[in-house]
Every structure is written in structure tokens, then in C-alpha cells.
Design an enzyme around this catalytic site. Sequence first.
Site: not given
Length: 423
Positions: A170-172, A175
Amino acid sequence: MAPPPTPRSRPLEGMRIVELSSYVASPLGGMTLAQLGADVIRVEPLNGAPDRTRQPLADSGTSLYWSGLNKGKRALEIDLRSPEGRELVARLAAGGGAGGGIVLANSERHQELSYETLAARRPDLIHVLLTGRRDGSAAVDYTVQAATGFPQLTGPEDAAGPVNHLMPAWDVAAGLYLAVGLLAAERHRLRTGEGQQVRVALEDVALATAGNLGYLAEAQLSPTPRTRAGNHVHGTFGRDFATADGSRLMLVALTDRHWRGLLDVTGLTDAVDALGRALGADFADEAERYAHRKVLGELLAEWFAARSLAEARAALGRTRVLWSTYRSFADLAADDARLLREHPLMARVAQDGVPAHWAPGSPVVLDGIQSSPEPSPSVGAHTGDVLRSELGLSEDELDTLRAAGVIRPHRPAAHHVTTTAGG
């Protein structure tokens, strides 16, 4: 050697972004844009942001994690606790001419750096903000994982509890959504002259993905909840197999053509056709292959177990089946591994605190040009340069800021890059 960059291969040349961020999502968004030609100025507090020391570390103590997510940026080190420091950053955010006035942030901590305050200084300001949840409350990838169901379906079939994924998906994804949202807002500004605020919530990214992949619809509409499937690929035939020499590979047969090719090369066509008749199953149907994945998998497992990896590789090479051997990160990085040395994405990079190593440029190839990775900046490496070139401060003014502790004394920009392109 890779061909030199061209204006078309650096389409964001002239765009200037002030980045106030940390950890994964927003730094990745900024680096994605920097690799496409944008001038990204990473603003950090004195002595650097807290993610500067996050593992893994080089022997020098320099964070390989931070270095990987901040390649090609300029680093401004400033005392954000002081009104003078925040005013300098606000001036920087609101300046920059036609290509400036763009902020990428993951915090609303300082009112002077909020969208509302900065937009009052520059009406066409673009402010892109990452939050944990839609209401602005905090969340990180692993708490979002826990809240959205994925750990309940990850891991071995007999796992008793949740299994978190190593990959901060989810971070990726967030981003990349931040980068897309910023570019959409910038295009709108080019067309209308209007700025705007863009907000992306980490939890929303996970919920949207769960919905887009059908997981949420299935949970609402299916009477049978989905369960863990281990290394089986849900809904199709795919799983891992061990070979006689102790190697392991992952295989996926998505289509009937894949499936028939796999049976032909393994000599199992007649056996599987007989099994289908006995079970009343049509294995030309992907859903039927998944429903009977265990018994089909055992037939194929015997074939792989009787052959070496080289023999299996030669056989599968004659088919359209999708497969790969399993490799560890250590396997990829081994001296005799050719992937990193020969892949056009990779180039040899050395920088302050980190010995030479293979690092990636942008996966986006424009005009046939593969961008080479640039080094990440050391703490405050560009402070004087940014304040001189972007705000017009004189050396006397910089000395006054140094004496007041708003910025640090001179820091040499000692980082460097050595590039040996792959391919």
C-alpha cells in the site's frame, strides 16, 4: 553504454517540487517524478529526517533504505521548529516560477506549510498530501494491511493467525498514486491556471485495490468466504514445485493453451483426461482446474520431483507456460548473477556512506532511453545551493541563518555517482 537523455526522455524538466515527507510512500512519489526530470527538493529537519537511520544499513551506518527511495533529489536541511525555518520553506514552496508552486507532503504538522496558508501566498499552488486515513488520522502500511483483510488470506493453508506480507504494497501503490495525482493537478493548472489540493489516504488505496480486484464484491455477494490457498494462485492453476536436485520453481497455466502445453510436455495428457472423466470435470475450464488444483498438482509434482531443474527448464522452455525458479535477494546480488550486471534498468552507483552497488533507474523507458540512477543526497548537501539559487539569499544572509541555528554550517556535497549501465 546507455544513450544520453533527451528532452523527451525527461518530460518533467522545469518542474520543481518541494517534498516534506518521510518513510516510503511520499518519498517514492517524489523519486518517481525526479527520475522523469523534475527538480525535487527534499526538506528535512536538522540532522535529517527520522527515516535516515532506518534499516537496512551500510557498514557506515548510512541507510540503504533511505538511499534507495531518495535518488536524484536535492537535500535542504533546516530547523523546522523555528518560525524562520518554516518561513524559508514556505517561500520556497510558493516560489519557483511557472514550474514551481508544487508541494508533496505526508504531514499537516505546520500550519504555515498547509495548503490553505501556502495557497494564500500563491493561488495556483498544487499541494499533494498523503494521510493514513481519509479523516486525516494516522496509519501505516502494516496497520492498513490488518484492517483490510489481506493478512487473513496470506500464508499457508493451515496458518492459525494473520500473516503480514513483507512487501509494503500500500505504501508503494500510494506513492505512485501521489505521483499520478500531482501530474493530474499540474495538467489542470496548465490548462486553467488553477491550483488545487490533492489528498491520498493510504487506507483508501488498500480499499480501492481490494474493490478493484473483486475481493470486496466477493465478500459481499458470495455465500462462501474465501480461504487461504497457500502458494496456489487463486482462481487458476498455479503453484510451486520441487525438482529432484532441491530447486524450486513457480508455475502458472492461465489459459487452456498453457494447460495443454504443460500436459503435452510432461506426458500427462492421457492421465489428466482420464482424471477429468472420472471426476466429471472439464479441465479446459480454468475454474475447474482451480477446483481440482490439489489432485492435479500432485500429478505434476511427481513429474517435477523426478527431474532436475535443468531438465524441467528445458522442457518448459518448449511451452508457453509461465514459470520461474525461486531466487533469494542474495541470489540476485551474487557476484556470478548476471541479472543485475546486464539488465538495462541497473547501473553501478556509489555515494557518500554507501559503497558501489547496482541500483535501479526508473522502470519507465521514454524515447528508448533508460534513465540511469542518480545518488541520494547526504543530509543538507544542497542547503546553501537551494537557498542561494531558489530564494536569492546572499552569503551574509546564509551566515546569519547559520549563526542563529536555522541552518547548519557548510556541509560538503561529497556524494557522487559512478555509472556502469547494464544491457
